[in-house]
Motif scaffolding. Structure first.
Motif, short mmCIF file in Angstrom:
data_model
loop_
_atom_site.label_atom_id
_atom_site.label_comp_id
_atom_site.label_asym_id
_atom_site.label_seq_id
_atom_site.Cartn_x
_atom_site.Cartn_y
_atom_site.Cartn_z
N ALA A 297 -21.61 1.54 -32.29
CA ALA A 297 -20.24 1.07 -32.12
C ALA A 297 -19.35 2.17 -31.56
O ALA A 297 -18.50 1.93 -30.69
N ARG A 298 -19.55 3.40 -32.04
CA ARG A 298 -18.78 4.54 -31.52
C ARG A 298 -19.11 4.79 -30.06
O ARG A 298 -18.23 5.06 -29.24
N VAL A 299 -20.37 4.69 -29.71
CA VAL A 299 -20.79 4.91 -28.32
C VAL A 299 -20.20 3.83 -27.42
O VAL A 299 -19.70 4.11 -26.32
N LEU A 300 -20.24 2.59 -27.88
CA LEU A 300 -19.68 1.48 -27.12
C LEU A 300 -18.21 1.71 -26.81
O LEU A 300 -17.77 1.63 -25.65
N GLN A 301 -17.43 2.00 -27.83
CA GLN A 301 -15.99 2.18 -27.65
C GLN A 301 -15.69 3.35 -26.74
O GLN A 301 -14.84 3.26 -25.85
N ASP A 302 -16.38 4.45 -26.93
CA ASP A 302 -16.14 5.64 -26.11
C ASP A 302 -16.47 5.37 -24.65
O ASP A 302 -15.71 5.74 -23.75
N ALA A 303 -17.60 4.71 -24.41
CA ALA A 303 -18.02 4.46 -23.03
C ALA A 303 -17.02 3.58 -22.29
O ALA A 303 -16.64 3.86 -21.15
N VAL A 304 -16.58 2.50 -22.94
CA VAL A 304 -15.68 1.57 -22.27
C VAL A 304 -14.30 2.16 -22.11
O VAL A 304 -13.66 2.02 -21.05
N GLU A 305 -13.80 2.83 -23.13
CA GLU A 305 -12.45 3.37 -23.05
C GLU A 305 -12.33 4.49 -22.02
O GLU A 305 -11.29 4.63 -21.38
N ASP A 308 -16.77 6.35 -18.53
CA ASP A 308 -17.59 7.50 -18.13
C ASP A 308 -18.80 7.57 -19.05
O ASP A 308 -18.66 7.52 -20.28
N LEU A 309 -19.99 7.66 -18.45
CA LEU A 309 -21.22 7.67 -19.24
C LEU A 309 -21.80 9.05 -19.43
O LEU A 309 -22.53 9.29 -20.39
N THR A 310 -21.47 9.96 -18.53
CA THR A 310 -22.14 11.27 -18.57
C THR A 310 -21.64 12.15 -19.70
O THR A 310 -22.38 13.02 -20.19
N ALA A 323 -27.17 9.91 -26.66
CA ALA A 323 -26.12 8.98 -26.28
C ALA A 323 -26.65 7.91 -25.34
O ALA A 323 -26.35 6.73 -25.48
N ARG A 324 -27.48 8.32 -24.36
CA ARG A 324 -28.06 7.35 -23.42
C ARG A 324 -28.96 6.36 -24.15
O ARG A 324 -28.99 5.17 -23.84
N ALA A 325 -29.73 6.86 -25.14
CA ALA A 325 -30.60 5.96 -25.89
C ALA A 325 -29.79 4.91 -26.65
O ALA A 325 -30.15 3.72 -26.68
N HIS A 326 -28.72 5.36 -27.27
CA HIS A 326 -27.83 4.40 -27.97
C HIS A 326 -27.26 3.38 -26.98
O HIS A 326 -27.20 2.18 -27.27
#
Length: 357
Positions: A297-305, A308-310, A323-326
């Motif tokens: 859930a933390r990874v989802l929110q961070d990525a969308v907000e 940036d994926l890197t 992070a990429r695995a999640h």
């Protein structure tokens, strides 16, 4: 008859009811009067009084309502029925009861003239007059006078109920519009501004009573009224910042009843959305629905907000590979297949109301 005109004036303006009741109290040689109605269908209601002691009215609501021996008789009356209470108040069992001894007798109430204005499923209304002290009970002539004005009082109740309902709907529309990150603009047939949200008027330079000028938003409003499709406009707000708006118009069905009310009638409602206003995403709801772990859930929110994926791992304090695995597990659980699909899905979880700050 002047009194009939005053009844209809009060129907269109509830603030006039106390003055109307004062006039009617004199008309019936009474001491006080009360009118009240409840319209469950339209979620409307109203009451007004004249000449009653507020302390006694409060004690009725708090203590004596449950002991009211007159109420069952009133409830048995049908629409248009008129009744007095003097004979009932002479009965020994009534006089021995709490309601008479502690409520009616201390106020020296000798009679109650009551009329049922409306008695239908979901709506009821009545009016009543009291005589006190040495006054005689109400007689046949008083009942006849009540019968003369009863149809007009009933119509006034329906008028006021309708207006209260429509006012409540308009307020509801305004609240719904603000919740949905937008504003409402109401226009007449000739595109005069009937009503608009204060903030919207400040942003786009519109005022109630004025017509639409040749501005980008006016052009967008005219276009959406003409073809029924959403149209966007770009302008500059009072601070000099770019302002992008989306306008969607809906016609309002004409109701000849509205012609009785002064002022321009609303013919179109235009919903104006602030395109650039951020929206809140219901992250916990999304995570729960797709059974994401707290870390996912933390990874989802961070990525969308951050879009940036890197740098997700750096921001969340985890290895980039972790992070990429999640992120890939999130793609699988949400069946989005990639970041673009995930972003689109997340924005479907936009909450009502603008983002904080």
């Amino acid at each position: 008859m002047v009194l009939i005109g005053e009844i209809y004036d009060a129907g269109f303006d509830p603030a006039r009811f106390p003055a109307l009741l004062e006039r009617l109290t004199g008309h019936f040689d009474a001491s006080s009067a009360f009118i009240g109605w409840v319209d469950e269908e339209r979620d409307a209601g109203f009451q007004a009084q004249f000449g009653n002691d507020p302390a006694w009215m409060a004690s009725y609501a708090e203590t004596y309502h449950q002991h009211d021996v007159l109420l069952p008789h009133l409830l048995k009356l049908g629409e248009g029925d008129i009744a007095t209470a003097h004979d009932l108040l002479q009965q020994p069992d009534i006089r021995a009861g709490v309601f008479y001894r502690e409520y009616l007798a201390p106020q020296a109430i000798v009679d109650n003239l009551a009329a049922v204005l409306v008695r239908r499923p979901g709506i009821s209304a009545h009016i009543s007059f009291l005589r006190r002290g040495d006054a005689p009970p109400f007689g046949p002539e008083d009942i006849a006078r009540m019968r003369d004005i009863l149809p007009h009082l009933t119509r006034a109740v329906f008028v006021q109920s309708r207006l209260i309902r429509d006012s409540g709907l308009a307020q509801g529309y305004r609240q719904a519009s603000s919740v949905l990150s937008g504003s409402l603009l109401q226009l007449s047939d000739d595109h005069q501004v009937v009503e608009l949200d204060t903030d919207l008027g400040r942003l786009v330079g519109l005022r109630v009573g004025e017509g639409l000028r040749r501005t980008p938003i006016a052009d967008a409003v005219r276009a959406t009224i003409a073809d029924g499709l959403p149209h966007a406009a770009e302008l500059t707000d009072p601070a000099g910042e770019p302002l992008r708006l989306l306008c969607e118009a809906r016609p309002v069905p004409r109701d000849r009843f509205a012609d009785l009310v002064s002022g321009s009638a609303t013919a179109f409602i235009v919903h104006v959305t602030l395109i650039d206003q951020p929206r809140r995403i219901a992250w916990p709801a999304m995570a729960a629905l797709y059974r994401l772990t707290p870390t996912e859930a933390r990874v989802l929110q961070d990525a969308v907000e951050h879009s940036d994926l890197t740098e997700i791992g750096d921001r969340l304090g985890m290895a980039r590979a972790t992070a990429r695995a999640h992120l890939h597990r999130i793609y699988a659980k949400t069946d989005t297949g990639g970041f673009a699909g995930l972003t689109g899905l997340a924005h479907r979880f936009a909450m009502a109301g603008p983002a904080d700050g």
